[in-house]
Design a protein around this motif. Sequence first.
Motif, PDB file in Angstrom:
ATOM      1  N   GLY A   1       0.807  -1.213   0.000  1.00  0.00           N
ATOM      2  CA  GLY A   1       0.000   0.000   0.000  1.00  0.00           C
ATOM      3  C   GLY A   1       0.833   1.252   0.000  1.00  0.00           C
ATOM      4  N   SER A   2       2.167   1.112  -0.090  1.00  0.00           N
ATOM      5  CA  SER A   2       3.079   2.255  -0.095  1.00  0.00           C
ATOM      6  C   SER A   2       4.128   2.067  -1.176  1.00  0.00           C
ATOM      7  CB  SER A   2       3.785   2.390   1.263  1.00  0.00           C
ATOM      8  OG  SER A   2       2.870   2.464   2.324  1.00  0.00           O
ATOM      9  N   ASP A   3       4.492   3.158  -1.821  1.00  0.00           N
ATOM     10  CA  ASP A   3       5.523   3.116  -2.863  1.00  0.00           C
ATOM     11  C   ASP A   3       6.849   3.571  -2.250  1.00  0.00           C
ATOM     12  OD1 ASP A   3       6.810   2.878  -5.255  1.00  0.00           O
ATOM     13  OD2 ASP A   3       5.904   4.624  -6.196  1.00  0.00           O
ATOM     14  N   LEU A   4       7.638   2.596  -1.815  1.00  0.00           N
ATOM     15  CA  LEU A   4       8.921   2.843  -1.184  1.00  0.00           C
ATOM     16  C   LEU A   4       9.931   1.831  -1.723  1.00  0.00           C
ATOM     17  CD1 LEU A   4       7.697   3.224   2.518  1.00  0.00           C
ATOM     18  CD2 LEU A   4       8.697   5.049   1.125  1.00  0.00           C
TER      19      LEU A   4
ATOM     20  N   LEU B   1       3.839  -1.305  -5.775  1.00  0.00           N
ATOM     21  CA  LEU B   1       2.389  -1.114  -5.762  1.00  0.00           C
ATOM     22  C   LEU B   1       1.655  -2.290  -6.399  1.00  0.00           C
ATOM     23  CD1 LEU B   1       2.419   2.672  -6.687  1.00  0.00           C
ATOM     24  CD2 LEU B   1       2.139   1.658  -4.408  1.00  0.00           C
ATOM     25  N   THR B   2       0.375  -2.328  -6.189  1.00  0.00           N
ATOM     26  CA  THR B   2      -0.425  -3.524  -6.448  1.00  0.00           C
ATOM     27  C   THR B   2      -0.467  -3.945  -7.908  1.00  0.00           C
ATOM     28  OG1 THR B   2      -1.852  -2.962  -4.587  1.00  0.00           O
ATOM     29  CG2 THR B   2      -2.715  -4.527  -6.192  1.00  0.00           C
TER      30      THR B   2
ATOM     31  N   TYR C   1      -2.899  -8.266   1.367  1.00  0.00           N
ATOM     32  CA  TYR C   1      -2.073  -7.323   0.605  1.00  0.00           C
ATOM     33  C   TYR C   1      -2.398  -5.899   1.054  1.00  0.00           C
ATOM     34  CZ  TYR C   1      -5.369  -4.982  -2.537  1.00  0.00           C
ATOM     35  OH  TYR C   1      -6.337  -4.160  -3.047  1.00  0.00           O
ATOM     36  N   HIS C   2      -1.676  -4.933   0.497  1.00  0.00           N
ATOM     37  CA  HIS C   2      -1.927  -3.499   0.641  1.00  0.00           C
ATOM     38  C   HIS C   2      -1.676  -2.951   2.043  1.00  0.00           C
ATOM     39  CE1 HIS C   2      -3.893   0.414  -0.270  1.00  0.00           C
ATOM     40  NE2 HIS C   2      -3.578   0.096  -1.516  1.00  0.00           N
ATOM     41  N   MET C   3      -0.799  -3.592   2.802  1.00  0.00           N
ATOM     42  CA  MET C   3      -0.420  -2.993   4.076  1.00  0.00           C
ATOM     43  C   MET C   3       0.375  -1.718   3.827  1.00  0.00           C
ATOM     44  SD  MET C   3       0.663  -6.192   6.553  1.00  0.00           S
ATOM     45  CE  MET C   3       1.892  -6.826   5.421  1.00  0.00           C
ATOM     46  N   LYS C   4       0.066  -0.655   4.540  1.00  0.00           N
ATOM     47  CA  LYS C   4       0.858   0.563   4.484  1.00  0.00           C
ATOM     48  C   LYS C   4       2.189   0.289   5.177  1.00  0.00           C
ATOM     49  CE  LYS C   4      -2.351   3.155   2.536  1.00  0.00           C
ATOM     50  NZ  LYS C   4      -2.200   3.761   1.192  1.00  0.00           N
ATOM     51  N   SER C   5       3.272   0.423   4.435  1.00  0.00           N
ATOM     52  CA  SER C   5       4.580  -0.032   4.905  1.00  0.00           C
ATOM     53  C   SER C   5       5.000   0.542   6.258  1.00  0.00           C
ATOM     54  CB  SER C   5       5.647   0.271   3.845  1.00  0.00           C
ATOM     55  OG  SER C   5       5.349  -0.424   2.657  1.00  0.00           O
TER      56      SER C   5
END
Length: 260
Positions: free
Chosen positions: A10-13, A18-19, A226-230
């Motif tokens: 859920g974060s682009d790092l 991303l998904t 899925y989609h955990m905020k890092s």
Amino acid sequence: MFFRVLGCSGSDLPGHHLTSFLVDDTILLDAGSVTSALDLAQQSRITDIFVTHAHLDHIKDILFLADNLIEFFSGKNRPPVRIHGLPEVLKSIADHLLNDTIWPDFTVIPEQAPVLAYHPLAPGTVIQVGGLQVATCPVNHARAASGFVLWSEDGKHNVAYTGDTGSNGPWWDFLNALPFPLTNLITEASFPNSMEELAKISKHLTPRLLRAELERLTVRPKIHIYHMKSPFSAQIQEELQRDLAGYTYHLLREKESFYF
């Protein structure tokens, strides 16, 4: 059904993409991280993209994929890559991304053999793609959003993908009405329980909210998260251990692959 995780964060790092999921090497579920995960030959095999909603983290690589594939279409009799989704979702992509302002409109480029084509889906309608049956159902997220169910002809191999979602009774009713028992579910847990109010406002789930949603199902499929905020990943994982007690679940990881 061969399933490959291209991105599930859920974060682009760095180290968190991303998904985007790849099914049987040809079907994409969302397109947040495609061109950074697949080489050109692998990208050229993609025939269909199923888009849950038009938020940028789920669609951005449609732009770069189209740009990369243009050489495979120029002067060749190849059908376009089909973009499937609710009509409102496809309209958002056409109006705000592939609009010749933000990015070229690859639904008309190249002129004789466009790279992309829109294929609107009506909720509940079943289509066949690559030997699989696919159906969509609206979920509670964004202005328009849906999840997808994919299954083999006999229904023995199946997976449901919620996309991003908040609390959503009709989706679970849809899954309960399937003509086969659901065995795999991909769903989200974006925020920790302490951020439940933000999760509700943004139409996402926490571990505690996810447990309440799963209780609506009449079967207990394996849950793939899925989609955990890092920044909150460790806290979310700790809470999942408690809040999903009794469920079989798996935290999706980038670059992993398996069969459903």
